[in-house]
Design a protein around this motif. Sequence first.
Motif, PDB file in Angstrom:
ATOM      1  N   ALA A 157       3.465  14.887  -5.292  1.00 27.79           N
ATOM      2  CA  ALA A 157       2.292  14.778  -6.299  1.00 27.79           C
ATOM      3  C   ALA A 157       1.646  13.521  -5.964  1.00 27.79           C
ATOM      4  N   ILE A 158       0.305  13.524  -5.986  1.00 27.58           N
ATOM      5  CA  ILE A 158      -0.558  12.284  -5.977  1.00 27.58           C
ATOM      6  C   ILE A 158      -1.517  12.229  -6.972  1.00 27.58           C
ATOM      7  N   ASP A 159      -2.364  11.101  -7.305  1.00 32.00           N
ATOM      8  CA  ASP A 159      -3.537  11.271  -8.176  1.00 32.00           C
ATOM      9  C   ASP A 159      -4.039   9.802  -7.724  1.00 32.00           C
ATOM     10  N   ILE A 160      -5.505   9.777  -7.616  1.00 33.67           N
ATOM     11  CA  ILE A 160      -6.190   8.735  -7.443  1.00 33.67           C
ATOM     12  C   ILE A 160      -7.062   8.310  -8.700  1.00 33.67           C
ATOM     13  N   LEU A 161      -7.176   7.003  -9.066  1.00 37.63           N
ATOM     14  CA  LEU A 161      -7.673   6.481 -10.165  1.00 37.63           C
ATOM     15  C   LEU A 161      -9.140   6.685  -9.964  1.00 37.63           C
ATOM     16  N   ASP A 162      -9.773   7.118 -11.104  1.00 40.76           N
ATOM     17  CA  ASP A 162     -11.226   7.374 -11.061  1.00 40.76           C
ATOM     18  C   ASP A 162     -12.380   6.507 -10.805  1.00 40.76           C
ATOM     19  N   ARG A 163     -11.738   5.369 -10.560  1.00 43.07           N
ATOM     20  CA  ARG A 163     -12.715   4.271 -10.168  1.00 43.07           C
ATOM     21  C   ARG A 163     -12.109   3.275  -9.308  1.00 43.07           C
ATOM     22  N   VAL A 164     -12.976   2.521  -8.785  1.00 44.94           N
ATOM     23  CA  VAL A 164     -12.602   1.402  -7.793  1.00 44.94           C
ATOM     24  C   VAL A 164     -12.367   0.328  -8.704  1.00 44.94           C
ATOM     25  N   ILE A 165     -11.106  -0.641  -8.248  1.00 43.37           N
ATOM     26  CA  ILE A 165     -10.767  -1.831  -8.847  1.00 43.37           C
ATOM     27  C   ILE A 165     -11.137  -3.038  -8.013  1.00 43.37           C
ATOM     28  N   ASP A 166     -11.637  -4.174  -8.987  1.00 41.63           N
ATOM     29  CA  ASP A 166     -11.798  -5.509  -8.251  1.00 41.63           C
ATOM     30  C   ASP A 166     -10.734  -6.420  -8.105  1.00 41.63           C
ATOM     31  N   LEU A 167     -10.446  -6.717  -6.995  1.00 46.15           N
ATOM     32  CA  LEU A 167      -9.147  -7.669  -6.919  1.00 46.15           C
ATOM     33  C   LEU A 167      -9.689  -8.706  -6.047  1.00 46.15           C
ATOM     34  N   ASP A 168      -8.894  -9.858  -5.931  1.00 46.25           N
ATOM     35  CA  ASP A 168      -9.483 -11.024  -5.242  1.00 46.25           C
ATOM     36  C   ASP A 168      -9.952 -10.899  -3.861  1.00 46.25           C
ATOM     37  N   GLU A 169      -9.175  -9.733  -3.204  1.00 52.43           N
ATOM     38  CA  GLU A 169      -9.411  -9.513  -1.909  1.00 52.43           C
ATOM     39  C   GLU A 169     -10.751  -8.371  -1.757  1.00 52.43           C
ATOM     40  N   GLY A 170     -11.250  -7.969  -2.796  1.00 53.64           N
ATOM     41  CA  GLY A 170     -12.415  -6.997  -2.486  1.00 53.64           C
ATOM     42  C   GLY A 170     -12.137  -6.057  -3.574  1.00 53.64           C
ATOM     43  N   GLN A 171     -13.067  -4.957  -3.363  1.00 53.96           N
ATOM     44  CA  GLN A 171     -12.650  -3.576  -4.194  1.00 53.96           C
ATOM     45  C   GLN A 171     -11.642  -2.634  -3.350  1.00 53.96           C
ATOM     46  N   PHE A 172     -11.094  -1.925  -4.233  1.00 52.43           N
ATOM     47  CA  PHE A 172     -10.122  -1.040  -3.863  1.00 52.43           C
ATOM     48  C   PHE A 172      -9.955   0.273  -4.378  1.00 52.43           C
ATOM     49  N   VAL A 173      -9.469   1.161  -3.726  1.00 56.40           N
ATOM     50  CA  VAL A 173      -9.149   2.492  -4.194  1.00 56.40           C
ATOM     51  C   VAL A 173      -7.773   2.561  -4.486  1.00 56.40           C
ATOM     52  N   VAL A 174      -7.224   3.082  -5.581  1.00 55.65           N
ATOM     53  CA  VAL A 174      -5.705   3.076  -6.170  1.00 55.65           C
ATOM     54  C   VAL A 174      -5.226   4.228  -5.918  1.00 55.65           C
ATOM     55  N   LEU A 175      -4.109   4.739  -5.374  1.00 55.57           N
ATOM     56  CA  LEU A 175      -3.374   5.852  -5.120  1.00 55.57           C
ATOM     57  C   LEU A 175      -1.839   5.964  -5.610  1.00 55.57           C
ATOM     58  N   ALA A 176      -1.541   6.741  -6.722  1.00 54.45           N
ATOM     59  CA  ALA A 176      -0.270   6.649  -7.068  1.00 54.45           C
ATOM     60  C   ALA A 176       0.325   8.101  -6.189  1.00 54.45           C
ATOM     61  N   VAL A 177       1.603   7.849  -5.936  1.00 53.04           N
ATOM     62  CA  VAL A 177       2.286   8.824  -4.944  1.00 53.04           C
ATOM     63  C   VAL A 177       3.672   9.186  -5.569  1.00 53.04           C
ATOM     64  N   GLY A 178       4.065  10.402  -5.803  1.00 51.05           N
ATOM     65  CA  GLY A 178       5.033  10.794  -6.359  1.00 51.05           C
ATOM     66  C   GLY A 178       5.915  11.520  -5.340  1.00 51.05           C
ATOM     67  N   LEU A 179       7.189  11.345  -5.199  1.00 53.29           N
ATOM     68  CA  LEU A 179       8.214  11.875  -4.202  1.00 53.29           C
ATOM     69  C   LEU A 179       9.024  12.686  -4.604  1.00 53.29           C
ATOM     70  N   GLU A 180       9.750  13.540  -3.981  1.00 52.61           N
ATOM     71  CA  GLU A 180      10.800  14.723  -4.210  1.00 52.61           C
ATOM     72  C   GLU A 180      11.949  14.026  -4.816  1.00 52.61           C
ATOM     73  N   SER A 181      12.295  12.802  -4.533  1.00 54.20           N
ATOM     74  CA  SER A 181      13.525  12.141  -5.268  1.00 54.20           C
ATOM     75  C   SER A 181      13.452  11.719  -6.764  1.00 54.20           C
ATOM     76  N   GLY A 182      11.898  11.748  -6.983  1.00 52.07           N
ATOM     77  CA  GLY A 182      11.632  11.095  -8.277  1.00 52.07           C
ATOM     78  C   GLY A 182      11.155   9.743  -8.410  1.00 52.07           C
ATOM     79  N   ALA A 183      11.234   9.239  -7.083  1.00 52.62           N
ATOM     80  CA  ALA A 183      10.671   7.750  -6.976  1.00 52.62           C
ATOM     81  C   ALA A 183       9.299   7.961  -6.787  1.00 52.62           C
ATOM     82  N   TRP A 184       8.416   6.698  -7.134  1.00 53.44           N
ATOM     83  CA  TRP A 184       7.007   6.814  -6.877  1.00 53.44           C
ATOM     84  C   TRP A 184       6.189   5.473  -6.956  1.00 53.44           C
TER      85      TRP A 184
END
Length: 842
Positions: free
Chosen positions: A751-778
């Motif tokens: 399973a994956i999902d992407i945050l619906d907006r970009v975020i501002d960090l010190d290094e610039g703007q970023f897209v954020v992705l959450a990744v879920g694995l078969e073992s339950g780790a994410w």
Amino acid sequence: MTDTRGRIHPRFVSIGANRIPAASDWDINSGFIAYGAGNVIALWRIDETEKSSSGVFATLKGHTDKVSAVRFLDGTPDSSSILLSGGVDKVLRVWKLVKPFTASDIPRYELLVQSPPHDGSIVDIAVERVGSKHSNGSSEDTEKKENGTIIASASADGSIKIWRLDASKEEEKVLTHLQTLTTKPKYFPLSIALAKLSSANKKDGVEAGERTEADVWVLAISGSSNSIQIFVGSTFEDKSDFALSATLTGHENWIRSLSFVREASTDDLLLATGSQDRYIRLWRVHRGTALPAQSAGSKMMIMGQALSNKAHRFSAGSGKQDYSITFEALLVGHEDWVYSASFRKDTTDGKIKLLTASADNSLSIWEADETSGIWVCTARMGEASGMKGSSTATGSTGGFWTGLWSPYGNNVVSFGKNGGWRRWNTSGEGEWVQKGAVAGHIRDVMGVSWEKEGKYLLSTSLDQSTRLYARWKSSKHRSFYEFSRPQIHGYDINSIVSISPTRFVSGADEKLMRVFGEPRGIAKMLEDLCGIQQADIDSLPDVASQPVLGLSNKAVNTAPEENGEGEENDQDAEGHAYPPFEDSLSRHTLWPEEEKLYGHGYEISTIGCSNAGDVIATACKASSISHAVIRMFETKTWRQLKPALEAHSLTVNRIAFSRDDTYMLSVGRDRQWTVFERVTEGLEEFGAPYKPMQVMAKAQTRVIFDGKWVPLEAGRAFVTAARDKTVKVWELQGKDWGCTETVKFEEPITAIDILDRVIDLDEGQFVVLAVGLESGAWSVYKAKVKEGGGIEGWGQWVEVDGYIAPAKAITQIAWKPSGEDKTFEVAISSEDSSVRIYEIQT
């Protein structure tokens, strides 16, 4: 790298209890409740503090099959919290609470040791309870403490193993096997109880000449037999000599529960036995040749029949001290199977109480009358057995499966057939008042969906229910609670999606989708308790009810009537004070069904909804092109938009719409993805608003589980995740979509999902992705947004600590929309039957 900056905090865990009476316990040292929940052990803090919220705060992973027995050690030498667990995987595990931890930290249990496997599933674990110890047992000398304690574990193969447990020793010496007992004639053990008869060289009331060289213990065993076997034996450093000493008869059905307690005035042991014959029997273990005064020469009668009061005599210890076991009392009051019987002795006055739980949906507290000595029921909690659906072990509610005392005796808890807990509290004046508890799914959670603005979260499961969670504004930490159970169904539910603030669609194994609308009572409750405003609240139906033998929730204008007398319901439509309790959730919080959507030939696999909420897309399990179609419905009149979209040859696993609904993405078992483009011209009335734009066959080498779109600020791109252990990024290059980056993992991504907006960090703007694995780790990944559009440089931003992660494959991830600038919330569903909400701070 692992989260070392404290950026990820678990805010909510919902998980239901295994329907096994022995799989829960309340710790007198830490105050936590532990209960088996699938393959994990859930840890529950019942009261919130200034720094810690109430509810389940962690799940212990280690068992490879269902957890069937959980016990805390009472009276450990340094007041440390030691937890024992056993399961269908046949292994006994020992856990210890790691200290120190601050009030704001998550208490952490670590696995000390696991036993060699039994030959069958572990069904119960027996430890010496503090109430069964001698009155001066707390002053035992340090030498004996260092020798550890005796525990027993019972297995489905009819064997009982005796162990010496010493948590202070090195790992290989923590657990020492002393003896294996076998039930004869062989039967299935259901419960065991352990207590000490006498201690070596202790001032426990035994004369100096009668003391033994080793501790003498009594072990009671019951199960699929109508008798209780009493084993007595001495324990030494590396062995024990338990032997059958007595067999207690009288019950007329299987015996489900056993509990010992020591009477302060006589130093006798009392044994409570709860049976499927609906009765609880009390037995007295007395030292000496003379029978106790309560039993000598007495002839008890019930229903015109004399009760047997045979004295069962035996000798124990090297001094051959004489003991007798006699029948003490018969407690009559329950109308169905008795699942649990648990003694509690007050530490101040030595007063003894007995808590019993029954399939008649009641908890009862029993005490001996101070004048006559007769045991009477002093409190009864739950529902009257005449209430519709409240009875029985074979009924819809299924009764209460266990009963636990709090360390101070001012709370009792129990859980029912659907895994939800109920709690009662008393101020000490005899009145027991129901309080909030925890609940959760009891089978794989297949999907989660936030309301379009993130006001509440919906989840659905193979346990045939959907649930709604929201923040209770009156809790100290604005914690999440379950506020509604919109759908209780007859089929496993596979997918759910919110389409508006008051409606959602779910799909199940019944091959159709159902549309549900929020009733006025739930809307008012969410407004009162959560501050969730609904503009058209007066136009909503009052409540919903489910007809007998029906699957469709019908809208009604008045609350459904209940037969019989129940507890006063604090969850009425006006003046809500607390989130609904378990009994109210399961009966009074349904949502009415508005529509059924037909067309698919097999079980529904996924549902997607456009961001505007005007169209939904659905798919079903398929093994051919004709069934692997995507069917679309508009959400005003619920007409199907034809033709169905053909692109896949096997099951479609996920459907996702781009942020502006210009494109629709589908991914499936056939290892391909398809991008559909919105039709803007020449669209016929009720015609499908999307047409295939590009099909990427063999996009990945294994089944593709998920696909999501990146925010528009980062350009036209989407991400797919598959069993081939890779995540691929696809960007629009001219008129075609091409792969621009591949991220590899150690295991399949489910399973994956992407945050619906970009975020501002010190290094610039970023897209954020959450990744879920078969073992339950994410974990959470980020990619930088390039100057001219597009994304690059995918890398892990933070890895979630395994202690707070699910134990099985993650089925869906959903970022909460409309979050704060520096704080984000993400909901995760898992096959371990849990729904979890995490808060991430940048």
